[in-house]
Scaffold this motif. Structure first.
Motif, short mmCIF file in Angstrom:
data_model
loop_
_atom_site.label_atom_id
_atom_site.label_comp_id
_atom_site.label_asym_id
_atom_site.label_seq_id
_atom_site.Cartn_x
_atom_site.Cartn_y
_atom_site.Cartn_z
N LEU A 75 -14.90 -2.13 0.97
CA LEU A 75 -14.44 -3.52 0.96
C LEU A 75 -14.52 -4.17 2.34
O LEU A 75 -14.03 -5.29 2.51
N THR A 76 -15.10 -3.47 3.30
CA THR A 76 -15.28 -3.95 4.68
C THR A 76 -13.97 -4.50 5.26
O THR A 76 -13.94 -5.59 5.82
N LEU A 77 -12.89 -3.72 5.13
CA LEU A 77 -11.60 -4.14 5.67
C LEU A 77 -11.60 -4.01 7.19
O LEU A 77 -12.18 -3.08 7.75
N ASP A 78 -10.94 -4.95 7.84
CA ASP A 78 -10.77 -4.80 9.29
C ASP A 78 -9.56 -3.90 9.56
O ASP A 78 -8.91 -3.41 8.64
N ASP A 79 -9.26 -3.68 10.84
CA ASP A 79 -8.20 -2.74 11.19
C ASP A 79 -6.84 -3.17 10.66
O ASP A 79 -6.03 -2.34 10.21
N VAL A 80 -6.56 -4.47 10.71
CA VAL A 80 -5.27 -4.97 10.24
C VAL A 80 -5.15 -4.79 8.73
O VAL A 80 -4.12 -4.34 8.20
N GLU A 81 -6.21 -5.12 8.00
CA GLU A 81 -6.20 -4.96 6.55
C GLU A 81 -6.10 -3.48 6.17
O GLU A 81 -5.45 -3.14 5.17
N ARG A 82 -6.75 -2.62 6.96
CA ARG A 82 -6.68 -1.18 6.67
C ARG A 82 -5.25 -0.68 6.81
O ARG A 82 -4.77 0.11 5.97
N ARG A 83 -4.54 -1.11 7.86
CA ARG A 83 -3.13 -0.70 8.03
C ARG A 83 -2.27 -1.27 6.90
O ARG A 83 -1.35 -0.60 6.42
N TYR A 84 -2.56 -2.50 6.51
CA TYR A 84 -1.81 -3.10 5.41
C TYR A 84 -2.00 -2.30 4.12
O TYR A 84 -1.05 -2.09 3.36
N LEU A 85 -3.22 -1.84 3.88
CA LEU A 85 -3.49 -1.02 2.70
C LEU A 85 -2.64 0.24 2.73
O LEU A 85 -2.05 0.64 1.71
N ASP A 86 -2.54 0.88 3.88
CA ASP A 86 -1.69 2.06 4.02
C ASP A 86 -0.24 1.74 3.68
O ASP A 86 0.45 2.52 3.00
N GLU A 87 0.23 0.60 4.18
CA GLU A 87 1.64 0.25 3.99
C GLU A 87 1.96 -0.11 2.53
O GLU A 87 3.07 0.10 2.06
N LEU A 88 0.95 -0.62 1.80
CA LEU A 88 1.16 -0.89 0.38
C LEU A 88 1.29 0.42 -0.40
O LEU A 88 2.06 0.50 -1.36
N VAL A 89 0.54 1.41 0.01
CA VAL A 89 0.55 2.70 -0.70
C VAL A 89 1.74 3.55 -0.29
O VAL A 89 2.35 4.23 -1.12
N ARG A 90 2.09 3.49 0.99
CA ARG A 90 3.19 4.31 1.50
C ARG A 90 4.19 3.42 2.23
O ARG A 90 4.24 3.41 3.46
N PRO A 91 4.96 2.64 1.48
CA PRO A 91 5.90 1.71 2.13
C PRO A 91 6.99 2.44 2.88
O PRO A 91 7.31 3.60 2.60
N ARG A 92 7.57 1.74 3.85
CA ARG A 92 8.68 2.31 4.61
C ARG A 92 9.88 2.52 3.69
O ARG A 92 10.11 1.72 2.77
N PRO A 93 10.66 3.55 3.91
CA PRO A 93 11.86 3.75 3.08
C PRO A 93 12.86 2.63 3.31
O PRO A 93 12.90 1.99 4.36
#
Length: 287
Positions: A75-93
């Motif tokens: 999906l040609t995500l940039d670095d910010v979008e890549r981190r956001y993807l991580d946070e959607l999958v593994r949200p903070r407690p």
């Protein structure tokens, strides 16, 4: 903020943005929808179409790191979008303690008062202004006269009509603001104050609703911003964001002019024209 399929909606919005030609897919006929098809994303990422469909529909378990990396490439995500993807999958407690009163450390407020040549602010992830110096109050609006709730850059940008006069590139500022809040929402899924802010902006601003639906994420660490001041006219200033160690999601933001530029002269004139109150950089807590 309580959107259980934000991951699917984000993936869908990103694949709609990708031009097939940019990822090596030849298109020989007109398509009904923009961007990539689901099967094309799955093929580029090396996963099954069935599994990708389950991801978009919110029916899949948490994808592995390798799957996320493959999706980011496809999906040609940039670095910010890549981190956001991580946070959607593994949200903070969720926080184990109740909401706390948030404020800038007194030492930071004191520091701002010594920065008498450049506007400076301390903000949090909700864009609440926690501390400021006198020039920042002149550049944006009178923080001291506003209530703690009103000292929020997103509310100012989207809901205060004066912001359209103050920001030369008002829509670009709003676009960056919405993207910053989208990123914050992914990181702070249990922040009730942030949810309240997003709800208010959604109800009261057509522009915010449009930008929020686009699901763009932004993290602007530096750049330029053009202001229009009623006394000194237009100023182009460079902003820098500094994360504050030991302070949860607080940032120091400074605005500086090019040396020997009209903006530097305008800031000097603004400093002379307005007399700062004593004490300077006084801040009040926000809940």
């Amino acid at each position: 903020m309580d959107d259980r399929n934000e991951l699917g909606r984000f993936l869908k919005s990103r694949r709609a943005r990708v031009d097939p030609a940019d990822v090596g897919i030849a298109v020989h006929a007109r398509r009904r929808v923009a961007g990539l098809r689901r099967e094309e994303v799955a093929s580029l990422a090396g996963i099954s179409v069935e599994y990708y469909v389950r991801l978009e529909q919110g029916r899949a378990s948490r994808p592995s790191e390798s799957v996320l990396e493959a999706l980011a490439r496809a999906l040609t995500l940039d670095d910010v979008e890549r981190r956001y993807l991580d946070e959607l999958v593994r949200p903070r407690p969720a926080a184990t303690r109740g909401p706390r009163t948030e404020r800038a450390r007194p030492e930071l407020a004191q520091l701002l008062s010594f920065l008498d040549r450049v506007p400076a602010l301390v903000i949090n992830h909700r864009l609440d202004v926690l501390a400021w110096n006198h020039l920042a109050g002149q550049l944006f609006f009178d923080f001291a006269a506003a209530s703690p709730r009103q000292r929020n850059l997103a509310r100012f940008g989207f809901l205060d009509p004066h912001s359209q006069e103050r920001f030369v590139d008002w829509q670009d500022v709003c676009r960056a603001t919405a993207g910053t809040l989208r990123l914050a929402a992914g990181r702070h899924t249990h922040d009730e104050a942030l949810a309240t802010l997003l709800g208010e902006l959604t109800m009261k601003s057509d522009l915010f609703r449009t930008l929020w639906a686009g699901r763009d994420v932004k993290q602007r660490t530096h750049g330029t911003k053009r202001f229009r001041h009623p006394v000194v006219g237009e100023l182009t200033l460079r902003f820098e964001n500094f994360d504050l160690p030991g302070e949860s999601d607080q940032r120091l933001v400074t605005f500086s002019p090019e040396p020997a530029s009209p903006a530097e002269q305008a800031l000097s004139l603004l400093a002379m024209w307005s007399t700062p109150p004593l004490p300077d950089a006084v801040e009040e807590p926000t809940a």
